[in-house]
Design a protein around this motif. Structure first.
Motif, mmCIF file in Angstrom:
data_model
loop_
_atom_site.group_PDB
_atom_site.id
_atom_site.type_symbol
_atom_site.label_atom_id
_atom_site.label_comp_id
_atom_site.label_asym_id
_atom_site.label_seq_id
_atom_site.Cartn_x
_atom_site.Cartn_y
_atom_site.Cartn_z
ATOM 1 N N PHE A 183 0.926 -1.091 -0.029
ATOM 2 C CA PHE A 183 0.119 0.109 0.046
ATOM 3 C C PHE A 183 0.945 1.214 0.046
ATOM 4 O O PHE A 183 1.818 1.339 0.576
ATOM 5 N N SER A 184 0.301 2.073 -0.735
ATOM 6 C CA SER A 184 1.051 3.470 -0.722
ATOM 7 C C SER A 184 0.585 4.225 0.593
ATOM 8 O O SER A 184 -0.503 3.875 1.014
ATOM 9 N N ASN A 185 1.188 5.404 0.901
ATOM 10 C CA ASN A 185 0.588 6.082 2.057
ATOM 11 C C ASN A 185 -0.709 6.719 1.756
ATOM 12 O O ASN A 185 -1.695 6.737 2.602
ATOM 13 N N THR A 186 -0.974 6.937 0.519
ATOM 14 C CA THR A 186 -2.673 7.231 0.178
ATOM 15 C C THR A 186 -3.388 6.301 0.209
ATOM 16 O O THR A 186 -4.571 6.306 0.979
ATOM 17 N N GLY A 187 -3.057 4.926 0.044
ATOM 18 C CA GLY A 187 -3.723 3.983 0.111
ATOM 19 C C GLY A 187 -3.896 3.368 1.628
ATOM 20 O O GLY A 187 -5.081 3.073 1.883
ATOM 21 N N ILE A 188 -2.936 3.730 2.309
ATOM 22 C CA ILE A 188 -3.124 3.310 3.613
ATOM 23 C C ILE A 188 -4.108 4.394 4.472
ATOM 24 O O ILE A 188 -4.858 3.880 5.327
ATOM 25 N N ALA A 189 -4.011 5.579 4.009
ATOM 26 C CA ALA A 189 -4.866 6.597 4.694
ATOM 27 C C ALA A 189 -6.160 6.199 4.616
ATOM 28 O O ALA A 189 -7.206 6.433 5.112
ATOM 29 N N GLU A 190 -6.638 5.970 3.164
ATOM 30 C CA GLU A 190 -7.736 5.524 2.573
ATOM 31 C C GLU A 190 -8.446 4.201 3.468
ATOM 32 O O GLU A 190 -9.488 4.184 3.993
ATOM 33 N N TYR A 191 -7.467 3.162 3.381
ATOM 34 C CA TYR A 191 -7.856 2.200 4.157
ATOM 35 C C TYR A 191 -8.261 2.036 5.484
ATOM 36 O O TYR A 191 -9.219 1.747 6.034
ATOM 37 N N LEU A 192 -7.365 2.896 6.154
ATOM 38 C CA LEU A 192 -7.533 2.929 7.754
ATOM 39 C C LEU A 192 -8.125 4.218 8.058
ATOM 40 O O LEU A 192 -8.418 4.565 9.358
ATOM 41 N N HIS A 193 -8.854 5.022 7.153
ATOM 42 C CA HIS A 193 -9.423 6.141 7.459
ATOM 43 C C HIS A 193 -8.843 7.203 8.159
ATOM 44 O O HIS A 193 -8.946 7.873 9.192
ATOM 45 N N LEU A 194 -7.513 7.219 7.860
ATOM 46 C CA LEU A 194 -6.472 8.301 8.575
ATOM 47 C C LEU A 194 -6.089 9.529 7.580
ATOM 48 O O LEU A 194 -6.543 9.320 6.519
#
Length: 235
Positions: A174-185
């Motif tokens: 996951f990219s940082n953007t993907g992590i943010a979207e996936y974890l709602h951060l």
């Protein structure tokens, strides 16, 4: 005006070195400061010229690119230089070794000029060039190693539950953007977590975080593949 990104090209084929050098010198904000035809020359030239980025071929006579990368990453005088490995599809077995040695990422030699130049800028900025497709090859290489399924180590004991979640997603591509979207951060919160992971695990960059996740046993090659929804979140 900001200083241009200084690049050293290390490859045993003079034609390729020349082609890369011309491409780099004609790109805005980049300049080629030297060439090397062997791993030993790459180490010596990096110590002398102090480039920001080294484009490092793996197969070179004498000292190969992985060993040269290891020398540069371990030396305090060259540790700030970012190593971008250049490879071909038939060298997948070296992916793990290159990243473990301290490379910031890798690109295929037949990649487009635009992607190559973007990759140089990415690693020069301190980021790892570790796309989802790269991570999948890293997993495949790791699965072939004798220690591919270790027990979880104590190196992760200092991590919070959230940091473990972030590390797991980093290791799965996951990219940082993907992590943010996936974890709602927020994107900033993800960057903070990544920074803490780098510090706690004493990792040079994102590539080293992936290595730590597999070596500790947090992630295993046998884990289920990503779902369609997860793949959509990668980028």
């Amino acid at each position: 005006m900001t200083e241009p990104i200084r690049v050293l090209v290390a490859d045993d084929q003079s034609l390729l070195r020349g082609s890369f050098r011309v491409l780099i010198d004609t790109a805005p904000g980049l300049t080629a400061v030297g060439e090397a035809g062997t791993g030993a020359e790459a180490v010596e030239s990096t110590r002398r010229l102090r480039p920001d980025v080294v484009l490092m071929d793996i197969r070179m006579p004498g000292m190969d690119g992985i060993e040269a990368t290891r020398h540069l990453a371990r030396s305090p005088e060259t540790a700030r230089t970012h190593i971008l490995i250049l490879t071909t599809f038939d060298l997948d077995e070296y992916v793990y070794g290159a990243l473990r040695a301290g490379a910031a990422g890798f690109l295929l030699k037949d990649t487009s000029p635009e992607v190559l130049l973007a990759g140089i800028r990415t690693v020069a900025a301190g980021e790892s060039l570790l796309a989802p497709s790269v991570t999948r090859r890293l997993i495949a290489a790791f699965a072939r190693l004798p220690h591919a399924c270790p027990a979880p180590g104590s190196s992760l004991e200092s991590l919070t539950d959230r940091e473990r979640e972030v590390l797991l997603l980093v290791a799965r591509g996951f990219s940082n953007t993907g992590i943010a979207e996936y974890l709602h951060l927020s994107h900033g919160t993800v960057k903070t977590h990544i920074g803490r992971l780098l510090s706690k695990l004493e990792a040079r960059d994102r590539a080293q975080l992936v290595i730590s996740a597999y070596e500790s046993g947090l992630v295993r090659p046998q884990m289920p593949p990503l779902t369609a929804g997860e793949r959509d979140d990668l980028e």
